[in-house]
Write a protein that holds these residues in place. Sequence first.
Motif, short mmCIF file in Angstrom:
data_model
loop_
_atom_site.label_atom_id
_atom_site.label_comp_id
_atom_site.label_asym_id
_atom_site.label_seq_id
_atom_site.Cartn_x
_atom_site.Cartn_y
_atom_site.Cartn_z
N MET A 287 12.73 -30.55 30.07
CA MET A 287 14.03 -30.72 30.72
C MET A 287 13.87 -31.16 32.17
O MET A 287 14.66 -31.99 32.67
CB MET A 287 14.83 -29.42 30.63
CG MET A 287 15.22 -29.02 29.22
SD MET A 287 16.30 -30.20 28.39
CE MET A 287 17.85 -29.85 29.22
N VAL A 288 12.89 -30.63 32.86
CA VAL A 288 12.63 -31.05 34.25
C VAL A 288 12.33 -32.55 34.29
O VAL A 288 12.88 -33.29 35.11
CB VAL A 288 11.46 -30.25 34.85
CG1 VAL A 288 11.06 -30.82 36.22
CG2 VAL A 288 11.82 -28.78 34.99
N MET A 289 11.48 -33.01 33.38
CA MET A 289 11.08 -34.42 33.38
C MET A 289 12.23 -35.32 32.95
O MET A 289 12.39 -36.43 33.47
CB MET A 289 9.85 -34.59 32.48
CG MET A 289 8.64 -33.81 33.00
SD MET A 289 7.18 -33.88 31.91
CE MET A 289 6.51 -35.48 32.37
N LEU A 290 13.07 -34.86 32.02
CA LEU A 290 14.23 -35.65 31.61
C LEU A 290 15.27 -35.71 32.73
O LEU A 290 15.93 -36.74 32.93
CB LEU A 290 14.85 -35.08 30.34
CG LEU A 290 14.01 -35.20 29.07
CD1 LEU A 290 14.75 -34.62 27.88
CD2 LEU A 290 13.60 -36.64 28.79
N HIS A 291 15.43 -34.62 33.43
CA HIS A 291 16.33 -34.60 34.59
C HIS A 291 15.92 -35.68 35.59
O HIS A 291 16.75 -36.45 36.09
CB HIS A 291 16.29 -33.22 35.25
CG HIS A 291 16.84 -33.18 36.65
ND1 HIS A 291 16.06 -33.41 37.77
CD2 HIS A 291 18.10 -32.97 37.10
CE1 HIS A 291 16.81 -33.32 38.85
NE2 HIS A 291 18.05 -33.06 38.48
N ASP A 292 14.61 -35.77 35.85
CA ASP A 292 14.12 -36.75 36.82
C ASP A 292 14.26 -38.17 36.27
O ASP A 292 14.60 -39.10 37.01
CB ASP A 292 12.66 -36.45 37.16
CG ASP A 292 12.52 -35.17 37.96
OD1 ASP A 292 13.55 -34.61 38.37
OD2 ASP A 292 11.37 -34.72 38.17
N ASP A 293 14.01 -38.32 34.97
CA ASP A 293 14.17 -39.64 34.36
C ASP A 293 15.61 -40.12 34.50
O ASP A 293 15.85 -41.30 34.81
CB ASP A 293 13.78 -39.56 32.87
CG ASP A 293 13.79 -40.92 32.19
OD1 ASP A 293 12.78 -41.63 32.30
OD2 ASP A 293 14.82 -41.28 31.59
N MET A 299 9.81 -41.28 33.40
CA MET A 299 8.73 -40.40 32.96
C MET A 299 7.38 -41.10 32.95
O MET A 299 6.35 -40.50 33.19
CB MET A 299 9.03 -39.84 31.57
CG MET A 299 9.90 -38.61 31.58
SD MET A 299 10.02 -37.87 29.95
CE MET A 299 8.32 -37.48 29.60
N ASP A 300 7.39 -42.39 32.64
CA ASP A 300 6.12 -43.12 32.52
C ASP A 300 5.70 -43.78 33.82
O ASP A 300 4.88 -44.70 33.83
CB ASP A 300 6.20 -44.16 31.40
CG ASP A 300 7.27 -45.21 31.67
OD1 ASP A 300 8.00 -45.09 32.68
OD2 ASP A 300 7.38 -46.15 30.87
N SER A 340 11.00 -30.24 40.19
CA SER A 340 11.48 -31.62 40.06
C SER A 340 10.77 -32.55 41.04
O SER A 340 10.39 -32.15 42.15
CB SER A 340 12.99 -31.66 40.30
OG SER A 340 13.44 -32.99 40.41
N ALA A 341 10.62 -33.81 40.64
CA ALA A 341 10.02 -34.83 41.51
C ALA A 341 11.03 -35.43 42.46
O ALA A 341 10.67 -36.22 43.34
CB ALA A 341 9.39 -35.94 40.66
N TYR A 348 3.58 -37.51 43.82
CA TYR A 348 3.86 -36.16 43.31
C TYR A 348 3.51 -36.07 41.83
O TYR A 348 3.84 -36.94 41.04
CB TYR A 348 5.33 -35.79 43.51
CG TYR A 348 5.71 -34.46 42.89
CD1 TYR A 348 5.31 -33.27 43.46
CD2 TYR A 348 6.47 -34.42 41.71
CE1 TYR A 348 5.66 -32.05 42.90
CE2 TYR A 348 6.82 -33.20 41.14
CZ TYR A 348 6.41 -32.03 41.73
OH TYR A 348 6.75 -30.81 41.16
N ARG A 349 2.84 -35.00 41.46
CA ARG A 349 2.48 -34.75 40.06
C ARG A 349 2.99 -33.36 39.68
O ARG A 349 2.78 -32.41 40.42
CB ARG A 349 0.97 -34.85 39.87
CG ARG A 349 0.51 -34.74 38.41
CD ARG A 349 -0.92 -35.20 38.25
NE ARG A 349 -1.46 -34.96 36.93
CZ ARG A 349 -1.21 -35.70 35.85
NH1 ARG A 349 -0.40 -36.73 35.96
NH2 ARG A 349 -1.75 -35.42 34.69
N TYR A 350 3.65 -33.29 38.57
CA TYR A 350 4.19 -32.00 38.14
C TYR A 350 3.08 -30.96 38.02
O TYR A 350 2.11 -31.17 37.29
CB TYR A 350 4.88 -32.14 36.78
CG TYR A 350 6.08 -33.08 36.79
CD1 TYR A 350 7.27 -32.71 37.40
CD2 TYR A 350 5.99 -34.33 36.18
CE1 TYR A 350 8.37 -33.57 37.39
CE2 TYR A 350 7.09 -35.19 36.16
CZ TYR A 350 8.27 -34.80 36.78
OH TYR A 350 9.34 -35.65 36.78
#
Length: 359
Positions: A287-293, A299-300, A340-341, A348-350
């Motif tokens: 969810m964190v990564m989708l929020h940022d996307d 994401m990629d 979050s990024a 920045y890396r999660y």
Amino acid sequence: MVIRTLCRSLCLGLPLAASAQAASVVFLNPGLSDETFWVGYSRFMQAAADDLGMDLRVVYGERQAERQLEQARAVLQGEHKPDYLVLVNEQYVAPEIMRLSQGSGVKLLLVNNGLTEGQAEEIQAQPGKYAPLLGSLVGNDEQAGYQMLHDLVASLPRTGEPIELLAFSGISTTPASQLREQGMRRALAEFPHVRLRQLVYGGWSRQRAFEQAKLLLQRYPRVRLVWSANDQMAFGAMQAFESVGLVPGRDVLFSAVNSSPEALQARVDGRLSVLMGGHFSLGGWAMVMLHDDARGLAMDRDGQHLYRLPVLQAIDAAKAQRWLELSARKGYDVDFRRYSAEGRGTDYRYPFLTSPVDY
């Protein structure tokens, strides 16, 4: 409408991005709607969604592949499609859902069980047939299976005598189950004095493992170690051993995967000698990564598509007690926004991609 929204954001001192429509996510949960692990998994995802201002809907597949496919069709053909569909390659359903998603505009993310090598090759050979994946977030299942048996053997004093082992794997068509089993066999090769008497597929079920263990005990009454790919099978096997007067943690040592309250308490009490847990958190990190996307931080952007997170970690008695206390709190008291990024540098890396989160 745009002017009114802009005015509201400025007047309240909110960043403009916060006023945007919430990203919507549907999670096709493959588990039972009353299954401790998968319900806890969804609960952690919901805590992340609430923190991040996202709209999350969870539907349960009740461990039926056809039901999951029907749910996917309903989501993808519905009037109000979500921005993202999160799915699990349980019982190998992912390629068909990817096929159904082609042209839908819904972005796909795999969690927990990634594509098998054969599935990935088939999809690569026919790219126009399948919707692409944003990525896959999977756990360190092979390493967990390895460490679990390694620590289980280490819990016994070395006498030079052969040690008999029983193993309970999950479902043969679940990649995570296969990887845990592979890890167990890798560890087994390092201990020639440990003899695997039999491995059975307990289907993640306590009752099935209980029935299997009753029969196996008649066959192998000298078993000292029981390796189990989840907690429910461990408890089912434990019940069978207790029914003949054997004491878990003394006469027979048990290991398990999962961090349910029951498993954590069993680790505190010493009934489970080895416990691996923490993979319930994968959905929350997704969810964190989708929020940022959704905020334009694709994401990629790091060039990666398959992320193997070290979410499964060994839980000793002290950590089990701490996790028991935290499990009663919403989302284990995690502040998801701080992962979050958004607003960070391009390098920045999660942190959860490289290190287990210490709850």
